[in-house]
Design a protein around this motif. Structure first.
Motif, PDB file in Angstrom:
ATOM      1  N   HIS A   1      48.856  74.332 140.072  1.00 25.19           N
ATOM      2  CA  HIS A   1      47.886  74.983 139.198  1.00 25.19           C
ATOM      3  C   HIS A   1      48.339  76.423 138.971  1.00 25.19           C
ATOM      4  O   HIS A   1      48.721  77.122 139.926  1.00 25.19           O
ATOM      5  CB  HIS A   1      46.492  74.949 139.817  1.00 25.19           C
ATOM      6  CG  HIS A   1      45.406  75.350 138.883  1.00 25.19           C
ATOM      7  ND1 HIS A   1      45.031  74.593 137.803  1.00 25.19           N
ATOM      8  CD2 HIS A   1      44.610  76.445 138.869  1.00 25.19           C
ATOM      9  CE1 HIS A   1      44.051  75.204 137.158  1.00 25.19           C
ATOM     10  NE2 HIS A   1      43.778  76.333 137.787  1.00 25.19           N
ATOM     11  N   LYS A   2      48.282  76.884 137.729  1.00 24.04           N
ATOM     12  CA  LYS A   2      48.790  78.199 137.351  1.00 24.04           C
ATOM     13  C   LYS A   2      47.645  79.196 137.175  1.00 24.04           C
ATOM     14  O   LYS A   2      46.609  78.863 136.605  1.00 24.04           O
ATOM     15  CB  LYS A   2      49.584  78.069 136.048  1.00 24.04           C
ATOM     16  CG  LYS A   2      50.225  79.354 135.586  1.00 24.04           C
ATOM     17  CD  LYS A   2      51.213  79.125 134.453  1.00 24.04           C
ATOM     18  CE  LYS A   2      50.515  78.803 133.166  1.00 24.04           C
ATOM     19  NZ  LYS A   2      51.417  78.819 132.000  1.00 24.04           N
TER      20      LYS A   2
ATOM     21  N   TYR B   1      41.854  81.312 144.909  1.00 19.43           N
ATOM     22  CA  TYR B   1      42.897  80.573 144.188  1.00 19.43           C
ATOM     23  C   TYR B   1      43.092  79.188 144.813  1.00 19.43           C
ATOM     24  O   TYR B   1      43.264  78.200 144.103  1.00 19.43           O
ATOM     25  CB  TYR B   1      44.219  81.332 144.197  1.00 19.43           C
ATOM     26  CG  TYR B   1      44.321  82.488 143.230  1.00 19.43           C
ATOM     27  CD1 TYR B   1      43.205  83.126 142.695  1.00 19.43           C
ATOM     28  CD2 TYR B   1      45.567  82.979 142.871  1.00 19.43           C
ATOM     29  CE1 TYR B   1      43.325  84.195 141.823  1.00 19.43           C
ATOM     30  CE2 TYR B   1      45.710  84.049 141.996  1.00 19.43           C
ATOM     31  CZ  TYR B   1      44.584  84.649 141.474  1.00 19.43           C
ATOM     32  OH  TYR B   1      44.715  85.702 140.613  1.00 19.43           O
ATOM     33  N   CYS B   2      43.082  79.119 146.138  1.00 24.04           N
ATOM     34  CA  CYS B   2      43.229  77.820 146.802  1.00 24.04           C
ATOM     35  C   CYS B   2      42.064  76.900 146.446  1.00 24.04           C
ATOM     36  O   CYS B   2      42.268  75.728 146.119  1.00 24.04           O
ATOM     37  CB  CYS B   2      43.315  77.994 148.321  1.00 24.04           C
ATOM     38  SG  CYS B   2      44.864  78.691 148.900  1.00 24.04           S
ATOM     39  N   ALA B   3      40.850  77.424 146.508  1.00 23.86           N
ATOM     40  CA  ALA B   3      39.671  76.622 146.178  1.00 23.86           C
ATOM     41  C   ALA B   3      39.730  76.137 144.734  1.00 23.86           C
ATOM     42  O   ALA B   3      39.437  74.969 144.441  1.00 23.86           O
ATOM     43  CB  ALA B   3      38.397  77.419 146.433  1.00 23.86           C
ATOM     44  N   GLN B   4      40.111  77.025 143.813  1.00 24.82           N
ATOM     45  CA  GLN B   4      40.189  76.633 142.398  1.00 24.82           C
ATOM     46  C   GLN B   4      41.309  75.613 142.173  1.00 24.82           C
ATOM     47  O   GLN B   4      41.139  74.680 141.388  1.00 24.82           O
ATOM     48  CB  GLN B   4      40.390  77.860 141.509  1.00 24.82           C
ATOM     49  CG  GLN B   4      40.351  77.538 140.032  1.00 24.82           C
ATOM     50  CD  GLN B   4      39.037  76.909 139.600  1.00 24.82           C
ATOM     51  OE1 GLN B   4      37.961  77.313 140.046  1.00 24.82           O
ATOM     52  NE2 GLN B   4      39.100  75.906 138.740  1.00 24.82           N
ATOM     53  N   ALA B   5      42.436  75.779 142.850  1.00 25.17           N
ATOM     54  CA  ALA B   5      43.533  74.804 142.724  1.00 25.17           C
ATOM     55  C   ALA B   5      43.074  73.439 143.227  1.00 25.17           C
ATOM     56  O   ALA B   5      43.361  72.408 142.599  1.00 25.17           O
ATOM     57  CB  ALA B   5      44.765  75.287 143.488  1.00 25.17           C
TER      58      ALA B   5
ATOM     59  N   MET C   1      39.962  72.323 143.251  1.00 23.84           N
ATOM     60  CA  MET C   1      39.009  71.771 142.279  1.00 23.84           C
ATOM     61  C   MET C   1      39.732  71.279 141.022  1.00 23.84           C
ATOM     62  O   MET C   1      39.352  70.252 140.450  1.00 23.84           O
ATOM     63  CB  MET C   1      37.929  72.791 141.931  1.00 23.84           C
ATOM     64  CG  MET C   1      36.926  73.018 143.054  1.00 23.84           C
ATOM     65  SD  MET C   1      36.222  71.506 143.779  1.00 23.84           S
ATOM     66  CE  MET C   1      35.404  70.782 142.382  1.00 23.84           C
ATOM     67  N   ALA C   2      40.782  71.974 140.593  1.00 24.07           N
ATOM     68  CA  ALA C   2      41.570  71.500 139.443  1.00 24.07           C
ATOM     69  C   ALA C   2      42.242  70.171 139.785  1.00 24.07           C
ATOM     70  O   ALA C   2      42.261  69.249 138.962  1.00 24.07           O
ATOM     71  CB  ALA C   2      42.607  72.550 139.049  1.00 24.07           C
ATOM     72  N   PHE C   3      42.759  70.066 140.990  1.00 29.00           N
ATOM     73  CA  PHE C   3      43.348  68.808 141.477  1.00 29.00           C
ATOM     74  C   PHE C   3      42.298  67.699 141.469  1.00 29.00           C
ATOM     75  O   PHE C   3      42.531  66.605 140.964  1.00 29.00           O
ATOM     76  CB  PHE C   3      43.912  69.023 142.889  1.00 29.00           C
ATOM     77  CG  PHE C   3      44.025  67.784 143.716  1.00 29.00           C
ATOM     78  CD1 PHE C   3      45.012  66.835 143.460  1.00 29.00           C
ATOM     79  CD2 PHE C   3      43.151  67.550 144.758  1.00 29.00           C
ATOM     80  CE1 PHE C   3      45.122  65.696 144.229  1.00 29.00           C
ATOM     81  CE2 PHE C   3      43.251  66.418 145.546  1.00 29.00           C
ATOM     82  CZ  PHE C   3      44.233  65.478 145.276  1.00 29.00           C
ATOM     83  N   MET C   4      41.123  67.996 142.010  1.00 32.31           N
ATOM     84  CA  MET C   4      40.078  66.980 142.094  1.00 32.31           C
ATOM     85  C   MET C   4      39.607  66.569 140.705  1.00 32.31           C
ATOM     86  O   MET C   4      39.360  65.391 140.456  1.00 32.31           O
ATOM     87  CB  MET C   4      38.933  67.486 142.976  1.00 32.31           C
ATOM     88  CG  MET C   4      39.360  67.576 144.433  1.00 32.31           C
ATOM     89  SD  MET C   4      38.216  68.430 145.521  1.00 32.31           S
ATOM     90  CE  MET C   4      36.690  67.659 145.187  1.00 32.31           C
ATOM     91  N   THR C   5      39.482  67.518 139.795  1.00 34.24           N
ATOM     92  CA  THR C   5      39.079  67.201 138.422  1.00 34.24           C
ATOM     93  C   THR C   5      40.120  66.308 137.759  1.00 34.24           C
ATOM     94  O   THR C   5      39.776  65.317 137.115  1.00 34.24           O
ATOM     95  CB  THR C   5      38.857  68.485 137.613  1.00 34.24           C
ATOM     96  OG1 THR C   5      37.794  69.223 138.243  1.00 34.24           O
ATOM     97  CG2 THR C   5      38.489  68.186 136.172  1.00 34.24           C
TER      98      THR C   5
ATOM     99  N   LYS D   1      39.803  62.784 138.760  1.00 34.14           N
ATOM    100  CA  LYS D   1      38.479  62.215 138.452  1.00 34.14           C
ATOM    101  C   LYS D   1      37.524  62.261 139.642  1.00 34.14           C
ATOM    102  O   LYS D   1      36.763  61.343 139.893  1.00 34.14           O
ATOM    103  CB  LYS D   1      38.632  60.795 137.913  1.00 34.14           C
ATOM    104  CG  LYS D   1      39.604  60.764 136.739  1.00 34.14           C
ATOM    105  CD  LYS D   1      39.353  59.664 135.796  1.00 34.14           C
ATOM    106  CE  LYS D   1      40.278  59.622 134.618  1.00 34.14           C
ATOM    107  NZ  LYS D   1      41.348  60.531 134.455  1.00 34.14           N
ATOM    108  N   MET D   2      37.579  63.390 140.369  1.00 32.16           N
ATOM    109  CA  MET D   2      36.616  63.643 141.426  1.00 32.16           C
ATOM    110  C   MET D   2      36.116  65.068 141.322  1.00 32.16           C
ATOM    111  O   MET D   2      35.992  65.783 142.298  1.00 32.16           O
ATOM    112  CB  MET D   2      37.160  63.345 142.825  1.00 32.16           C
ATOM    113  CG  MET D   2      38.620  63.329 143.034  1.00 32.16           C
ATOM    114  SD  MET D   2      39.059  62.960 144.738  1.00 32.16           S
ATOM    115  CE  MET D   2      40.589  63.858 144.793  1.00 32.16           C
ATOM    116  N   GLY D   3      35.808  65.466 140.095  1.00 33.26           N
ATOM    117  CA  GLY D   3      35.288  66.800 139.832  1.00 33.26           C
ATOM    118  C   GLY D   3      33.836  66.926 140.246  1.00 33.26           C
ATOM    119  O   GLY D   3      33.240  66.008 140.811  1.00 33.26           O
TER     120      GLY D   3
END
Length: 164
Positions: free
Chosen positions: A5-6, A28-32, A34-38, A41-43
């Protein structure tokens, strides 16, 4: 597989030393994650439907090179450890500049909780399947016993001892 994630480092992400603040690494780790989970398809909406949520129990960092304002930073999401049923997980995040310079590494260990019961739970098969895609041959099997290896444990005190 590794997810990336950038981010563009903003002025508000800096500390008094004019480099990326410790709190920004956590964000940044938390957002990365959440981007991974989204992506998988686990957003937030799907987690709400399932009635589960991810909770980080332990997080640690090592810093190698400063990151400054207006730089691009790429944060990886890798699954370094996981319980057989995926109820416990450990993510490793590596911070890179676009030229591949490794600036920092973070490790975050967590569990899935049932949002109503507020207790650890086994996630649905869709979560297990998504997480399995990001395991490597080096991914270790975690259990509740691994919580005992955390460096800190709760020690309650008598409130009368608090002199404020």
């Amino acid at each position: 597989m590794i997810f990336y994630h950038k981010f563009e480092v903003r002025w508000s992400d800096l500390d008094a030393n004019k480099h990326l603040a410790n709190s920004s690494y956590v964000q940044y780790c938390a957002q990365a994650r959440m981007a991974f989970m989204t992506k998988e398809k686990m957003g937030v909406t799907q987690l709400s439907r399932w009635g589960i949520g991810p909770v980080i129990l332990h997080e640690r960092y090592s810093f190698f090179k400063e990151i400054y304002a207006d730089q691009i930073v790429i944060v990886s999401v890798e699954i370094d450890g996981c319980a057989e049923d995926s109820s416990i997980y450990r993510f490793v995040h590596k911070f890179y500049t676009p030229d591949g310079m490794h600036c920092a590494t973070a490790e975050a260990t967590g569990v899935w909780i049932d949002m109503m019961l507020r207790k650890m739970t086994t996630p649905p098969d869709d979560v297990v399947e998504a997480m399995n895609k990001y395991k490597s041959p080096e991914t270790i099997v975690l259990s509740k016993e691994d919580f005992k290896k955390f460096p800190f444990h709760p020690h309650n005190i008598d409130p009368a001892e608090i002199n404020i």
